[in-house]
Scaffold this motif. Sequence first.
Motif, PDB file in Angstrom:
ATOM      1  N   GLN A 138       1.368  -1.282  -0.111  1.00  0.00           N
ATOM      2  CA  GLN A 138      -0.111   0.162  -0.139  1.00  0.00           C
ATOM      3  C   GLN A 138       1.217   1.209  -0.107  1.00  0.00           C
ATOM      4  N   HIS A 147       4.266   1.571  -0.954  1.00  0.00           N
ATOM      5  CA  HIS A 147       4.700   1.603  -2.166  1.00  0.00           C
ATOM      6  C   HIS A 147       3.567   2.315  -3.400  1.00  0.00           C
ATOM      7  N   GLU A 148       2.327   2.137  -3.452  1.00  0.00           N
ATOM      8  CA  GLU A 148       1.537   1.901  -4.324  1.00  0.00           C
ATOM      9  C   GLU A 148       1.082   3.885  -3.833  1.00  0.00           C
ATOM     10  N   GLU A 200       4.164   5.632  -5.288  1.00  0.00           N
ATOM     11  CA  GLU A 200       4.400   5.466  -7.266  1.00  0.00           C
ATOM     12  C   GLU A 200       2.785   6.872  -7.291  1.00  0.00           C
ATOM     13  N   THR A 201       2.187   6.622  -6.990  1.00  0.00           N
ATOM     14  CA  THR A 201       1.250   7.837  -7.293  1.00  0.00           C
ATOM     15  C   THR A 201       1.164   8.578  -7.333  1.00  0.00           C
TER      16      THR A 201
END
Length: 454
Positions: free
Chosen positions: A80, A82-83, A86-87
Motif C-alpha cells: 500500500q 509503495h502504491e 508511486e501514485t
Amino acid sequence: MPNRILALTTILRSPMRILGLVLTLFFAGEVAVMLALPYLMPGELSYAFEAVVDAVLLTLVCAPVLWMVIIGPLRRIAIQEHERSETIVANAGESILTFDPQGQILSCNRAATELFGVDAEALMELSIRSLIPSIPAAIDELPSDFRLDAQRIDGESFPAQVSVSEYPSASGSTRIAIVRDLTQAEHAERERINMARQTEALRAQQMATLAQLATGVAHEIRNPLTSIKMLIQVNRTKFADEGLPTDDLQLVEQEIRRMERSVNSLLDYARPETSEFKDFAIQDALRRTIQLIEGRCVKQKVTLKMDVPDQAICVNGDAAQIQQLFLNLALNALDAMPDGGELSIAIAQREADVVISVCDDGSGICESVLGRLFTPFVTTKAGGVGLGLGICRRIAEAHQGKLTGVNRMTGGAKFELMLPLAKRPTQPSMANEYPSTSHSDAAKRTLATPTMEQ
C-alpha cells in the motif's frame, strides 16, 4: 479488516513490539504442541524422534500464524505504501527523474515525459546529460540545487531549476532530480521589468513636461507676483500711517506668499539642484535636522526618540540634500501628530547599505493615496502642493538610494531611506553632539531630546 490492519500497523511500528509478538506466538505454539504431542504420538518415543516431531509440529503451527498475524499485514502495508508513493510521484506536477551514478535514467513520472516530449520507455533509455547537457560532469559532486538550461527531445532548450537528492538503493547510490521549467517564471519576470521600465520612462517624461511647465510658470507668474506683493506692502504702510484698516491687504499678501511657495516648490521639484558629492557621516546630517525640529516637537508635545549607532556610518552624497530629505520626512511626521505623539528615528547598517527609518504614531497614510505616494500633486494636506515627497524621492534616487513609505501595523506611518555606504572611510561622526542620555551598550544608544522630558 481495515481496522485490524490499522491496529496491527500501530503495534508493528516498534521493533520491540514485533519481537514480543513473535516470542508470544512461539511460546503459545510450543505449549500447544507439548500438550497435544502425547495424544498424537502415544507410546514410548526416543528423545531424538520426539524432538523432531516437536519441531515439525511447532513449525506447522507457528508458520501460518506468523504469516497471518505479522508477515501478511506487513506485506500489505508495504504494498500500500509503495502504491501510494508511486501514485504521488506519477501525478506530481513537477518532473521527477531518478538516475544512477553513471547518469543513466532509471525511472520518471508523467510530468517528466510531458516536459521533455518523450514517452517513459524512450526516456529511460537516455542519459541525464542528454536532457541537461550542461549538468556538471562529476555526478557525485552535484549541488543540491542549481539553475541551468535543459533540452527537450526535439532540441528545444528551456531554463530549468534542478534539485538533486540522494537515496540508497539495492543497485547502489541513486539520485532523484526534480526539474522545474522556468520559462513562464522568466517570462513573467521580463514582463515585470518591462513594465517597471515603461513606468520609469513615463515618469521621466512627466518630469520633463513638468520642468517645461515650471519654467513657464516661473516666467509668467513669479515676477508679476513679486510686483503685486511689493505694491501691497507699500500701500499697507501708507494706509497704516493714515489710520486706515489694512486687514484685507494683509490677507491678500498672505495669499500671494502662499502662491509663491507653491511656485517655488514646483521649481524645486522640476529643476535639479547642483550637487556636491563627498563622503560624510549620516549621523551629522541627522543631528542638524534634529536641531531644526526640536523646538516644534516641544510645542506640539511630541516625544523624539532615536536609535543611532555610535560608530560613524558614512555615505557619499550631498549632505545638504540629505538633510533636506530628513527635514521633509520629519515635518510630515509632525504634521500627522498635531496633538502630540512619538517621532522615532533609527539608523541601521545592512551589509553594503544604511537604512534610516522615520516613524510616527499619527493617523497614517490615507489608503487612497498610498499607491501614489510619490506622484506629483498627490496630497491630503489642506493647502498642500503634493511635491514634498516627490522631491525626497528624487534626492534618494540621485544618491543611488531608495525611499519607501508604508503604514505601520501599530498605527502611524513609516518611511525608510536606503543609501549605499561610502566606499572609503571618512572622519568620525560628531554623533556625541546629540542632546541625549545613554540607555544601551556601546554599539547603539537610544537618544531622547532633553526638552521632551521637561
